[in-house]
Design an enzyme around this catalytic site. Structure first.
Site, PDB file in Angstrom:
ATOM      1  N   TYR A   1     -19.141 -52.490 -46.654  1.00 50.40           N
ATOM      2  CA  TYR A   1     -18.880 -51.045 -46.548  1.00 50.40           C
ATOM      3  C   TYR A   1     -20.189 -50.275 -46.632  1.00 50.40           C
ATOM      4  O   TYR A   1     -20.390 -49.292 -45.922  1.00 50.40           O
ATOM      5  CB  TYR A   1     -17.944 -50.605 -47.674  1.00 50.40           C
ATOM      6  CG  TYR A   1     -17.538 -49.150 -47.604  1.00 50.40           C
ATOM      7  CD1 TYR A   1     -16.371 -48.760 -46.952  1.00 50.40           C
ATOM      8  CD2 TYR A   1     -18.322 -48.155 -48.186  1.00 50.40           C
ATOM      9  CE1 TYR A   1     -16.001 -47.421 -46.882  1.00 50.40           C
ATOM     10  CE2 TYR A   1     -17.963 -46.816 -48.124  1.00 50.40           C
ATOM     11  CZ  TYR A   1     -16.808 -46.456 -47.468  1.00 50.40           C
ATOM     12  OH  TYR A   1     -16.442 -45.133 -47.404  1.00 50.40           O
TER      13      TYR A   1
ATOM     14  N   PHE B   1     -22.032 -28.596 -22.462  1.00 51.26           N
ATOM     15  CA  PHE B   1     -21.026 -29.634 -22.292  1.00 51.26           C
ATOM     16  C   PHE B   1     -19.787 -29.165 -23.036  1.00 51.26           C
ATOM     17  O   PHE B   1     -19.877 -28.449 -24.041  1.00 51.26           O
ATOM     18  CB  PHE B   1     -21.517 -30.984 -22.820  1.00 51.26           C
ATOM     19  CG  PHE B   1     -20.529 -32.095 -22.581  1.00 51.26           C
ATOM     20  CD1 PHE B   1     -20.183 -32.450 -21.292  1.00 51.26           C
ATOM     21  CD2 PHE B   1     -19.915 -32.751 -23.633  1.00 51.26           C
ATOM     22  CE1 PHE B   1     -19.247 -33.450 -21.052  1.00 51.26           C
ATOM     23  CE2 PHE B   1     -18.988 -33.752 -23.406  1.00 51.26           C
ATOM     24  CZ  PHE B   1     -18.651 -34.104 -22.115  1.00 51.26           C
ATOM     25  N   THR B   2     -18.626 -29.556 -22.572  1.00 55.65           N
ATOM     26  CA  THR B   2     -17.368 -28.996 -23.082  1.00 55.65           C
ATOM     27  C   THR B   2     -17.229 -29.125 -24.599  1.00 55.65           C
ATOM     28  O   THR B   2     -16.923 -28.150 -25.293  1.00 55.65           O
ATOM     29  CB  THR B   2     -16.178 -29.685 -22.403  1.00 55.65           C
ATOM     30  OG1 THR B   2     -16.363 -31.103 -22.477  1.00 55.65           O
ATOM     31  CG2 THR B   2     -16.059 -29.272 -20.945  1.00 55.65           C
TER      32      THR B   2
ATOM     33  N   ASP C   1     -29.638 -34.090 -26.284  1.00 56.52           N
ATOM     34  CA  ASP C   1     -28.449 -34.903 -26.059  1.00 56.52           C
ATOM     35  C   ASP C   1     -28.879 -36.055 -25.159  1.00 56.52           C
ATOM     36  O   ASP C   1     -29.112 -35.879 -23.967  1.00 56.52           O
ATOM     37  CB  ASP C   1     -27.344 -34.070 -25.401  1.00 56.52           C
ATOM     38  CG  ASP C   1     -26.077 -34.881 -25.116  1.00 56.52           C
ATOM     39  OD1 ASP C   1     -26.124 -36.129 -25.197  1.00 56.52           O
ATOM     40  OD2 ASP C   1     -25.048 -34.262 -24.804  1.00 56.52           O
TER      41      ASP C   1
ATOM     42  N   LYS D   1     -21.909 -43.969 -23.826  1.00 56.38           N
ATOM     43  CA  LYS D   1     -22.700 -43.848 -22.606  1.00 56.38           C
ATOM     44  C   LYS D   1     -24.035 -44.558 -22.760  1.00 56.38           C
ATOM     45  O   LYS D   1     -24.378 -45.437 -21.973  1.00 56.38           O
ATOM     46  CB  LYS D   1     -22.928 -42.365 -22.280  1.00 56.38           C
ATOM     47  CG  LYS D   1     -21.659 -41.568 -21.990  1.00 56.38           C
ATOM     48  CD  LYS D   1     -21.985 -40.109 -21.724  1.00 56.38           C
ATOM     49  CE  LYS D   1     -20.730 -39.263 -21.540  1.00 56.38           C
ATOM     50  NZ  LYS D   1     -20.053 -39.562 -20.270  1.00 56.38           N
TER      51      LYS D   1
ATOM     52  N   ARG E   1     -13.850 -31.131 -13.128  1.00 63.74           N
ATOM     53  CA  ARG E   1     -14.961 -30.497 -13.835  1.00 63.74           C
ATOM     54  C   ARG E   1     -15.138 -29.111 -13.232  1.00 63.74           C
ATOM     55  O   ARG E   1     -16.011 -28.861 -12.419  1.00 63.74           O
ATOM     56  CB  ARG E   1     -16.251 -31.305 -13.696  1.00 63.74           C
ATOM     57  CG  ARG E   1     -16.189 -32.684 -14.303  1.00 63.74           C
ATOM     58  CD  ARG E   1     -16.524 -32.734 -15.813  1.00 63.74           C
ATOM     59  NE  ARG E   1     -15.493 -32.196 -16.659  1.00 63.74           N
ATOM     60  CZ  ARG E   1     -15.491 -32.374 -17.995  1.00 63.74           C
ATOM     61  NH1 ARG E   1     -16.432 -33.054 -18.605  1.00 63.74           N
ATOM     62  NH2 ARG E   1     -14.517 -31.845 -18.715  1.00 63.74           N
TER      63      ARG E   1
ATOM     64  N   PHE F   1      -8.369 -29.187 -21.003  1.00 63.29           N
ATOM     65  CA  PHE F   1      -8.398 -30.174 -19.916  1.00 63.29           C
ATOM     66  C   PHE F   1      -7.952 -31.547 -20.396  1.00 63.29           C
ATOM     67  O   PHE F   1      -7.538 -32.377 -19.596  1.00 63.29           O
ATOM     68  CB  PHE F   1      -9.794 -30.238 -19.286  1.00 63.29           C
ATOM     69  CG  PHE F   1     -10.874 -30.786 -20.186  1.00 63.29           C
ATOM     70  CD1 PHE F   1     -11.200 -32.123 -20.162  1.00 63.29           C
ATOM     71  CD2 PHE F   1     -11.559 -29.943 -21.042  1.00 63.29           C
ATOM     72  CE1 PHE F   1     -12.201 -32.628 -20.986  1.00 63.29           C
ATOM     73  CE2 PHE F   1     -12.568 -30.431 -21.864  1.00 63.29           C
ATOM     74  CZ  PHE F   1     -12.880 -31.776 -21.843  1.00 63.29           C
TER      75      PHE F   1
END
Length: 488
Positions: free
Chosen positions: A85, A138-139, A229, A272, A395, A461
Site C-alpha cells: 500500500y 480541453f473539456t 499537459d 495516452k 468534437r 457529451f
C-alpha cells in the site's frame, strides 16, 4: 543522432503507405453488425456514440485514451508488481522512469489525467475570476477550472482556425496575445500558463519548441509558471522532429527533455502518454510538490499509488521509456497522415496538416446544410457509425458547455474525430474507414441534425441523449441498402 531517417521507407512500386514496425501476437475478435442493428443501437444510445456498447461497434475510434496497445514488455512488467500500500517498489520504478524521461524529480500519482487536472485546479485557483491562459482548452480541464471559480482564455494565432492549412504548428500559443492578457489581467490574477501538447480540440495540432521558448520568456518576465499537459507529448515531439528544422536530427529524448525543461509542472494521462492506465503530476520544485501533496491522499490514494493499480504502475514505467522510441510513437501519426491525405484527395473536408491522436473531419463543411444549432459534428458521428459501424467522437458544440446563464455556447470548430490509437488497427481497416467516409461524403445531403432530449449539467457529451430532427437516419439506411445490397 535520431534514427528517424530509417523510418522513411520507400516502396519500389511507388505506393505511399505506412509500414507497421511491430507484429501482432494477440488478437481480439471484432463484430460488424447489420446496418439495421446499428440504427437500433443509435436510438438506444441517444445518438451519442459514448453510449454505444462495443457489441455493436466494429472499429472503436472514439478515443486513444486507454485504448493504445501495450507492448510485450509492458505486459511482462505487470507480472512482478509490488502490491504494498505504501512504499511500493513499483512506484519507485515509475518515479525513476519519470525522472529519466520527463526530467522531473518529484512525482504525484493520480488515477488518470483529469484527476491530475482536479488536483492542479484545486491547488492553484485561489479566488473567483482567476484566469488561466492556454493555447486551447480541453473539456475536462475547462470543467475543473470553472468548478473552482476560474476562467480560461484561449490564445491561438488565426492560422489555427484555418482548418485546411499547411501550417506545421497550429497549436502554437499567441505570444503577443499572452503578454497583452497578462498586462490587462495582472500577473497576480493568473495562477499559471497552460500549454497542451498537442491541442486535442482543434485537430490534434502540435506546438513548436520555439513557441514554447517564447512563452517561457514571457512567463519569466512576469514571474509565472508554465503547466504542460504532456498527455500527447510523444506525438508532439515526433512532429517537432518532422517539421521543426532545428530538431531534424534530434532524438525523441532530446526533444522531450527540451519541452519538459521549459515547463515548471508537467501532468499527463498515462492512458495516452505511456499506453497504460493512470496519470501523474511532476515537478522539480519541492515547494510546488508540497502545494499539491496533501490532495493526493485526499482524492486519489496514498502517495505511492495514487489510485492506480500497481500492475498498471509497472506498465506505466515501461511505457514511459518506450515514449523515447520513435518506432513506438510514429505508427499512429503515420496512419493518421495516410487517412487524412487519402480522404482529402477524395474530396472529404479534413483538418490539415494531419495532426496526432486522430483524423478530424470538418463537419461544418461536410454538413454545411445543418445549422450549428442542430450539432453537425454530433450528427456526422452518428451518421458515420450508422453506415460503417465505426465509432468516432463528436468534437464540437456538444462537447462545449452552456454559460452561467444557461445559454448555448457554440464551438469554434465542428469536428468528427476518428482516433487512431497506437498499434491497434491494420491498414485494411483504415482503408475500410476511407471507403465508408467517401461514400457518406457523396451522400451527405441525407444527413440531418440532432437535438438534445437529455442534457446533464456538466460534460454533457459523455452522458447526454439526443434524437434526430427528422427521419434522416431511415433514409440513410435505405440508401445504404440500395448501394451495398446485403453487405454489412
Amino acid at each position: 543522432m535520431s534514427n528517424n531517417k530509417t523510418l522513411k521507407i520507400k516502396f519500389y512500386g511507388g505506393e505511399d503507405i505506412p509500414l507497421e514496425l511491430h507484429k501482432v501476437r494477440v488478437v481480439q475478435k471484432l463484430n460488424l453488425v447489420p446496418v439495421e442493428r446499428r440504427l437500433e443501437a443509435l436510438h438506444e444510445g441517444g445518438f451519442n456514440t459514448f453510449r454505444l456498447t462495443t457489441n455493436d461497434v466494429f472499429l472503436d475510434m472514439l478515443t486513444d485514451s486507454g485504448t493504445n496497445a501495450m507492448s510485450d514488455m509492458q505486459v511482462a512488467a505487470m507480472m512482478h508488481a509490488d502490491d504494498a500500500y505504501a512504499g511500493s517498489q513499483s512506484f519507485a520504478r515509475l518515479q525513476k522512469a519519470v525522472e529519466d524521461v520527463l526530467k522531473k524529480k518529484y512525482l504525484l500519482p493520480a488515477h488518470q489525467g483529469r484527476a491530475a487536472e482536479n488536483v492542479i485546479a484545486r491547488a492553484y485557483i485561489s479566488k473567483k475570476g482567476d484566469l488561466i491562459p492556454t493555447n486551447y482548452h480541453f473539456t475536462t480541464f475547462l470543467a475543473h477550472i470553472t468548478q473552482y471559480g476560474g476562467r480560461l482564455v484561449e490564445l491561438l494565432y488565426d492560422e489555427a482556425f484555418n482548418l485546411s492549412s499547411t501550417h506545421p504548428f497550429k497549436g502554437n500559443m499567441n505570444v503577443e496575445g499572452l503578454e497583452q492578457v497578462i498586462r490587462e489581467t495582472g500577473a497576480e490574477n493568473i495562477p499559471f500558463i497552460r500549454m497542451e501538447a498537442s491541442t486535442n480540440l482543434i485537430g490534434g495540432q502540435p506546438f513548436s519548441v520555439q513557441n514554447l521558448r517564447e512563452v517561457r520568456r514571457v512567463a519569466d518576465r512576469y514571474g509565472l509558471n508554465i503547466v504542460l499537459d504532456a498527455s500527447l507529448l510523444g506525438e508532439n515531439a515526433y512532429l517537432v522532429i518532422q517539421r521543426e528544422p532545428e530538431f531534424r536530427n534530434a532524438s525523441m529524448e532530446d526533444v522531450i527533455a527540451t519541452m519538459t525543461g521549459l515547463s515548471d509542472i508537467v501532468y499527463f494521462s498515462a492512458r495516452k502518454l505511456s499506453s497504460s492506465r493512470g496519470g501523474g503530476i511532476c515537478t522539480n520544485d519541492l515547494a510546488t510538490y508540497r502545494k499539491m501533496e496533501a490532495l493526493i491522499p485526499l482524492f486519489e490514494g496514498f502517495l505511492t499509488y495514487g489510485g492506480i493499480s500497481v500492475r498498471e504502475i509497472e506498465a506505466m514505467a515501461v511505457g514511459m521509456y518506450e515514449t523515447l522510441d520513435e518506432t513506438m510513437i510514429c505508427q499512429s501519426p503515420q496512419y493518421i497522415a495516410y487517412l487524412v491525405n487519402t480522404l482529402t484527395a477524395c474530396g472529404v473536408p479534413m483538418v490539415t496538416p494531419p495532426g496526432v491522436l486522430g483524423a478530424h473531419v470538418d463537419a461544418m463543411r461536410l454538413c454545411a446544410h445543418i445549422p450549428q444549432t442542430q450539432y453537425p459534428a454530433g450528427a456526422l458521428a452518428a451518421a458515420f457509425f450508422l453506415v460503417s459501424g465505426v465509432r468516432g467522437m463528436e468534437r464540437g458544440s456538444v462537447s462545449n458547455q452552456r454559460d452561467e446563464e444557461g445559454n448555448e455556447t457554440y464551438a469554434d470548430m465542428e469536428l468528427l474525430r476518428l482516433a487512431v490509437p497506437r498499434r491497434v488497427f491494420t491498414l485494411s481497416q483504415i482503408k475500410y474507414v476511407i471507403d465508408r467516409m467517401t461514400w457518406l461524403h457523396e451522400n451527405r445531403h441525407l444527413i440531418g441534425g440532432l437535438r438534445f432530449v437529455y442534457e446533464p449539467p456538466v460534460l454533457r457529451f459523455f452522458m447526454g441523449g439526443l434524437e434526430p430532427v427528422s427521419d434522416w437516419p431511415q433514409r440513410l439506411v435505405a440508401k445504404f441498402r440500395e448501394d451495398f445490397g446485403d453487405s454489412l
